[in-house]
Design a protein around this motif. Sequence first.
Motif, PDB file in Angstrom:
ATOM      1  N   PRO A  99       0.852  -1.192   0.000  1.00  0.00           N
ATOM      2  CA  PRO A  99       0.000   0.000   0.000  1.00  0.00           C
ATOM      3  C   PRO A  99       0.887   1.241   0.000  1.00  0.00           C
ATOM      4  O   PRO A  99       1.978   1.203   0.570  1.00  0.00           O
ATOM      5  CB  PRO A  99      -0.793  -0.117   1.303  1.00  0.00           C
TER       6      PRO A  99
ATOM      7  N   ARG B   3      -7.681  -2.288  -3.064  1.00  0.00           N
ATOM      8  CA  ARG B   3      -7.255  -1.285  -4.034  1.00  0.00           C
ATOM      9  C   ARG B   3      -7.402  -1.830  -5.458  1.00  0.00           C
ATOM     10  O   ARG B   3      -7.815  -1.117  -6.371  1.00  0.00           O
ATOM     11  CB  ARG B   3      -5.791  -0.925  -3.761  1.00  0.00           C
TER      12      ARG B   3
ATOM     13  N   ASN C  95      -5.647   5.009  -0.488  1.00  0.00           N
ATOM     14  CA  ASN C  95      -5.079   3.834  -1.123  1.00  0.00           C
ATOM     15  C   ASN C  95      -6.139   3.092  -1.931  1.00  0.00           C
ATOM     16  O   ASN C  95      -5.901   2.700  -3.063  1.00  0.00           O
ATOM     17  CB  ASN C  95      -4.499   2.893  -0.063  1.00  0.00           C
ATOM     18  N   VAL C  96      -7.303   2.912  -1.315  1.00  0.00           N
ATOM     19  CA  VAL C  96      -8.373   2.193  -2.021  1.00  0.00           C
ATOM     20  C   VAL C  96      -8.761   2.950  -3.284  1.00  0.00           C
ATOM     21  O   VAL C  96      -9.012   2.354  -4.330  1.00  0.00           O
ATOM     22  CB  VAL C  96      -9.592   2.023  -1.095  1.00  0.00           C
TER      23      VAL C  96
ATOM     24  N   CYS D 111      -4.326  -4.019  -0.316  1.00  0.00           N
ATOM     25  CA  CYS D 111      -3.893  -4.044  -1.723  1.00  0.00           C
ATOM     26  C   CYS D 111      -4.943  -4.722  -2.596  1.00  0.00           C
ATOM     27  O   CYS D 111      -5.173  -4.313  -3.740  1.00  0.00           O
ATOM     28  CB  CYS D 111      -2.555  -4.769  -1.863  1.00  0.00           C
TER      29      CYS D 111
END
Lengths: 259, 347
Positions: free
Chosen positions: A96, A162, A105-106, A159
């Motif tokens: 991330p 994301r 991050n998302v 992650c």
Amino acid sequence: MAQRIDVKDLNIYYGDFRAVADVEMSVEPRSVTAFIGPSGCGKSTFLRTLNRMHEVIPGARVEGRVEIDGVDLYAPDVDPVAVRRQIGMVFQRPNPFPTMSIADNVLAGVRLNNRRISKGDAQDLVEQSLRGANLWNEVKDRLDRPGSGLSGGQQQRLCIARAIAVKPQVLLMDEPCSALDPISTLAIEDLISELKADYTIVIVTHNMQQAARVSDRTAFFNLAGQGQPGKLVEVDDTSVIFSAPREQATEDYISGRFG
Amino acid sequence: MTATTSPAPAGTDPGGPPESAGSRPPRRSLRGPRRAGRPVERGASRVFRWTATGAGALILVVLAAVAVFLVVKAMPALTASSGELVDSVSFMRNSSSLADYVGPLVFGTVLAAVLALVLAVPVAIAIALFISHYAPRRLASGLGYVVDLLAAVPSVVYGLWGAMVLAPLVQPLWSWLGSTLGWIPLFGGTVSPTGRVILTVGVVLAVMILPIITAVSREVFLQTPRLYEEAALALGATRWEMIRMTVLPFGRSGVVSAAMLGLGRALGETMAVLMILSQGFLYSFLLLAAGQQQTIAANIAAQFPEASDMGMSVLIATGLALFVITLVVNMSARAIVARRKDFSGAN
């Protein structure tokens, strides 16, 4: 959303060195396909050609065809950036962005695709993606904190959140659990089983139990020796690979006789 | 701290493997007396410890010595009455007090340095990014070398170049700026016919601080973990988007430090300013007019040869002001970097 992948006569090079030779295989939509094989056999390299991440390494190039629903990713008019927006990837080590909050991050991939996203939509998407990655309950109170403050397993699920936030057609995972403890690994494996309802998933793993647990189909890669290119030995339903493989090399590998 | 475990007698150390217990000196084993209490440093380790501590202490001592020197030598000027100063110091005849004399100099110093920074930082970041992320490898190393070479040019050469080549060269440009953008206060006033104005100084200083900012930024940009660059690329970032998402945020504190290094050099630069600038003692933002500003360092160099005792003390007081400015600048830079420490990527 999920789409099939057809790989035809694919050769992968680092400069003059041919790392992977003559791969021919198909990946079914809404299924989990696992790549197994000894270290250096080119399974990660092959995975990275499926979203054109291979070519970011200087000197790396590819010959052959990778078709997603009939469209060749390596056709001259295809933009690698556009390919990567449709094919998500999760890496071996959780990564991330430490300079961004969990929520940012998302949204990182979404903001690349579509700059204008209303605040409400963004919040909904963050929640939906984090729920999709089974992380929502653990981070909902600290969405504005940096993602690097999470545990390794949580970071890896971040992650995944994301990657799925952009609703990709395919999700590639390069040994996603190799840096995680068994409990986090279990969490990710459960997540993979849930995600395959919506996505085509390809996962590289060193852990054969993991391949047996999560995948529908398994591809075994091997290399004849040092300096030789890696080759796809066989690909079949996971139950077949682990019970009655056609090739002797596969049986030797899965029964632990080498590798 | 005292040792909590008594040293095991030689040969009966229970922690060592059986085959090594007899053949090796017992203090080499992990649970031997050496590690029982506070670790004892020996030989090179001890030398290194004291060398490093000494170097760290030395820098503080030097800094303190400079500060003490400045304060002691400036004391006569700081304590003298304004009338006394104005009477006894020839170059202060147009000032009413010490503060009145130092103020415009501080202003000119900061103005010249800020101009240099504003001009140099964007260019330096662009060059550093080009070298670290765009240029082919062979070109990158060549270019890096050329930029480093800029730092090796003595400042007196920059001064000569600025005064004799650059000033006449940019004068038409400054005239054009003055006639078309004269309504902006910065470019107002009578444009100097010689080009020896603070903006020219800013350009020369920018060239001088470019190498250090570029070199540090380049190193910082190259340190961006591959892991995060690939994360951005895999999300479908173009190269520029990848740089914006990973390289720049990661390099942020490094670039601020680099800029501060550059600013430090620009604040203290003497020769180039002295040789180029047509000096004045005004609080003036006119960048293109002659006889407006002067910097502390250049002023010290200009007045030093003919200064009386009290005059010297006044000059050292201005030096003290420069010292304080530099300290404040560096501390605020630290504060900027520390403010977003959680998100810096260092944790």
